[in-house]
Design a protein around this motif. Structure first.
Motif, PDB file in Angstrom:
ATOM      1  N   TYR A 215     -35.704 -30.634  -2.496  1.00  0.00           N
ATOM      2  CA  TYR A 215     -36.110 -30.081  -3.801  1.00  0.00           C
ATOM      3  C   TYR A 215     -37.383 -29.243  -3.649  1.00  0.00           C
ATOM      4  N   MET A 216     -38.383 -29.875  -3.040  1.00  0.00           N
ATOM      5  CA  MET A 216     -39.687 -29.215  -2.914  1.00  0.00           C
ATOM      6  C   MET A 216     -39.583 -27.940  -2.088  1.00  0.00           C
ATOM      7  N   GLU A 217     -38.803 -27.979  -1.019  1.00  0.00           N
ATOM      8  CA  GLU A 217     -38.634 -26.796  -0.180  1.00  0.00           C
ATOM      9  C   GLU A 217     -37.924 -25.679  -0.937  1.00  0.00           C
ATOM     10  N   ILE A 218     -36.932 -26.036  -1.726  1.00  0.00           N
ATOM     11  CA  ILE A 218     -36.211 -25.044  -2.530  1.00  0.00           C
ATOM     12  C   ILE A 218     -37.156 -24.434  -3.564  1.00  0.00           C
ATOM     13  N   GLN A 219     -37.887 -25.288  -4.281  1.00  0.00           N
ATOM     14  CA  GLN A 219     -38.816 -24.813  -5.309  1.00  0.00           C
ATOM     15  C   GLN A 219     -39.937 -23.955  -4.724  1.00  0.00           C
ATOM     16  N   ALA A 220     -40.369 -24.267  -3.519  1.00  0.00           N
ATOM     17  CA  ALA A 220     -41.428 -23.512  -2.859  1.00  0.00           C
ATOM     18  C   ALA A 220     -40.886 -22.236  -2.208  1.00  0.00           C
ATOM     19  N   ASP A 221     -39.599 -21.995  -2.371  1.00  0.00           N
ATOM     20  CA  ASP A 221     -38.933 -20.816  -1.819  1.00  0.00           C
ATOM     21  C   ASP A 221     -39.043 -20.761  -0.294  1.00  0.00           C
ATOM     22  N   LEU A 222     -39.011 -21.945   0.324  1.00  0.00           N
ATOM     23  CA  LEU A 222     -39.037 -22.018   1.786  1.00  0.00           C
ATOM     24  C   LEU A 222     -37.637 -21.756   2.325  1.00  0.00           C
ATOM     25  N   PRO A 223     -37.540 -21.225   3.527  1.00  0.00           N
ATOM     26  CA  PRO A 223     -36.208 -20.986   4.091  1.00  0.00           C
ATOM     27  C   PRO A 223     -35.501 -22.302   4.420  1.00  0.00           C
ATOM     28  N   TYR A 224     -34.183 -22.261   4.353  1.00  0.00           N
ATOM     29  CA  TYR A 224     -33.352 -23.413   4.701  1.00  0.00           C
ATOM     30  C   TYR A 224     -33.632 -23.835   6.134  1.00  0.00           C
ATOM     31  N   GLN A 225     -33.626 -25.126   6.356  1.00  0.00           N
ATOM     32  CA  GLN A 225     -33.607 -25.675   7.709  1.00  0.00           C
ATOM     33  C   GLN A 225     -32.761 -26.938   7.707  1.00  0.00           C
ATOM     34  N   ALA A 226     -32.002 -27.117   8.765  1.00  0.00           N
ATOM     35  CA  ALA A 226     -31.059 -28.231   8.866  1.00  0.00           C
ATOM     36  C   ALA A 226     -31.774 -29.573   8.786  1.00  0.00           C
ATOM     37  N   LYS A 227     -31.096 -30.521   8.139  1.00  0.00           N
ATOM     38  CA  LYS A 227     -31.595 -31.893   8.032  1.00  0.00           C
ATOM     39  C   LYS A 227     -30.458 -32.845   8.395  1.00  0.00           C
ATOM     40  N   ASP A 228     -30.823 -34.017   8.855  1.00  0.00           N
ATOM     41  CA  ASP A 228     -29.844 -35.043   9.197  1.00  0.00           C
ATOM     42  C   ASP A 228     -29.830 -36.118   8.119  1.00  0.00           C
ATOM     43  N   LEU A 229     -28.660 -36.686   7.902  1.00  0.00           N
ATOM     44  CA  LEU A 229     -28.566 -37.836   7.016  1.00  0.00           C
ATOM     45  C   LEU A 229     -29.121 -39.046   7.759  1.00  0.00           C
ATOM     46  N   PRO A 230     -29.806 -39.945   7.061  1.00  0.00           N
ATOM     47  CA  PRO A 230     -30.456 -41.084   7.718  1.00  0.00           C
ATOM     48  C   PRO A 230     -29.468 -42.230   8.015  1.00  0.00           C
ATOM     49  N   ILE A 231     -28.724 -42.084   9.105  1.00  0.00           N
ATOM     50  CA  ILE A 231     -27.757 -43.108   9.513  1.00  0.00           C
ATOM     51  C   ILE A 231     -28.519 -44.245  10.180  1.00  0.00           C
ATOM     52  N   ILE A 232     -28.336 -45.456   9.652  1.00  0.00           N
ATOM     53  CA  ILE A 232     -29.029 -46.614  10.236  1.00  0.00           C
ATOM     54  C   ILE A 232     -28.068 -47.587  10.910  1.00  0.00           C
ATOM     55  N   ASP A 233     -26.780 -47.436  10.651  1.00  0.00           N
ATOM     56  CA  ASP A 233     -25.795 -48.280  11.313  1.00  0.00           C
ATOM     57  C   ASP A 233     -25.597 -47.736  12.730  1.00  0.00           C
ATOM     58  N   LEU A 234     -26.049 -48.498  13.723  1.00  0.00           N
ATOM     59  CA  LEU A 234     -26.044 -48.012  15.103  1.00  0.00           C
ATOM     60  C   LEU A 234     -24.646 -47.756  15.653  1.00  0.00           C
ATOM     61  N   GLU A 235     -23.674 -48.566  15.253  1.00  0.00           N
ATOM     62  CA  GLU A 235     -22.302 -48.330  15.719  1.00  0.00           C
ATOM     63  C   GLU A 235     -21.732 -47.057  15.095  1.00  0.00           C
ATOM     64  N   LEU A 236     -21.999 -46.835  13.828  1.00  0.00           N
ATOM     65  CA  LEU A 236     -21.570 -45.609  13.160  1.00  0.00           C
ATOM     66  C   LEU A 236     -22.217 -44.402  13.832  1.00  0.00           C
ATOM     67  N   LEU A 237     -23.486 -44.502  14.100  1.00  0.00           N
ATOM     68  CA  LEU A 237     -24.214 -43.418  14.750  1.00  0.00           C
ATOM     69  C   LEU A 237     -23.621 -43.109  16.127  1.00  0.00           C
ATOM     70  N   THR A 238     -23.300 -44.136  16.887  1.00  0.00           N
ATOM     71  CA  THR A 238     -22.714 -43.960  18.211  1.00  0.00           C
ATOM     72  C   THR A 238     -21.360 -43.268  18.123  1.00  0.00           C
ATOM     73  N   VAL A 239     -20.510 -43.718  17.206  1.00  0.00           N
ATOM     74  CA  VAL A 239     -19.186 -43.111  17.026  1.00  0.00           C
ATOM     75  C   VAL A 239     -19.324 -41.643  16.646  1.00  0.00           C
ATOM     76  N   CYS A 240     -20.208 -41.351  15.715  1.00  0.00           N
ATOM     77  CA  CYS A 240     -20.386 -39.969  15.247  1.00  0.00           C
ATOM     78  C   CYS A 240     -20.947 -39.075  16.341  1.00  0.00           C
ATOM     79  N   LYS A 241     -21.926 -39.568  17.082  1.00  0.00           N
ATOM     80  CA  LYS A 241     -22.501 -38.770  18.167  1.00  0.00           C
ATOM     81  C   LYS A 241     -21.457 -38.471  19.237  1.00  0.00           C
TER      82      LYS A 241
END
Length: 168
Positions: A99-125
């Motif tokens: 929100y703040m980055e959009i409102q400040a008219d900052l350029p887009y930059q990629a973000k990651d979803l905060p995956i905390i399930d280690l098995e899910l993270l391993t499968v996805c990676k």
């Protein structure tokens, strides 16, 4: 735990090739098949992907609107967010930061979803690696994904009826 394969596929695209349009397509089909309500966490995740799709394309008004809708879903669904292997608090912070980055008219930059399930993270990676992508890719300004809704090049996806079962 059991995670639906479309969710795994969503996370794979979200963190690999950053094809947010494809993320939207995959999870929207899953959401419709699951028969959950409009305020479900699936819809919130779809809205985050669409928000980043708009943001990267320079449509900051559309991006802000989608992030706001996602925020309003997630703020009420802490247990459901956690059941998807995500850190609720960090997800809320990520959306607020966007929100703040959009409102400040900052350029887009990629973000990651905060995956905390280690098995899910391993499968996805592993899925990201097997696709030949880099987890957490920051180089995601490719015309074919930035303007995908215009180009409409559909990437074949895995059957939406499949499920990933984690040992547990």
């Amino acid at each position: 735990m059991i995670f639906p394969l479309p969710y795994i596929e969503f996370l794979t695209h979200f963190h690999g090739d950053r094809d947010f349009f494809e993320c939207h397509e995959i999870l929207e089909e899953h959401w419709k098949r699951s028969g959950t309500e409009k305020g479900s966490v699936w819809v919130g995740l779809i809205q985050v992907a669409v928000g980043f799709y708009h943001y990267r394309r320079g449509n900051k008004k559309g991006a802000y609107k989608m992030m706001d809708k996602a925020y309003n879903i997630f703020i009420q669904r802490k247990a459901e967010v956690h059941s998807l292997g995500l850190d609720h608090r960090e997800l809320i912070i990520m959306i607020q930061q966007s929100y703040m980055e959009i409102q400040a008219d900052l350029p887009y930059q990629a973000k990651d979803l905060p995956i905390i399930d280690l098995e899910l993270l391993t499968v996805c990676k592993e899925r990201v690696r097997s696709c030949g992508w880099i987890w957490g890719n920051k180089d995601d300004f490719h015309e074919e994904i930035i303007h995908k809704h215009v180009l409409r090049k559909k990437i074949p996806s895995i059957s939406q009826d499949s499920t990933i079962i984690k040992p547990g």
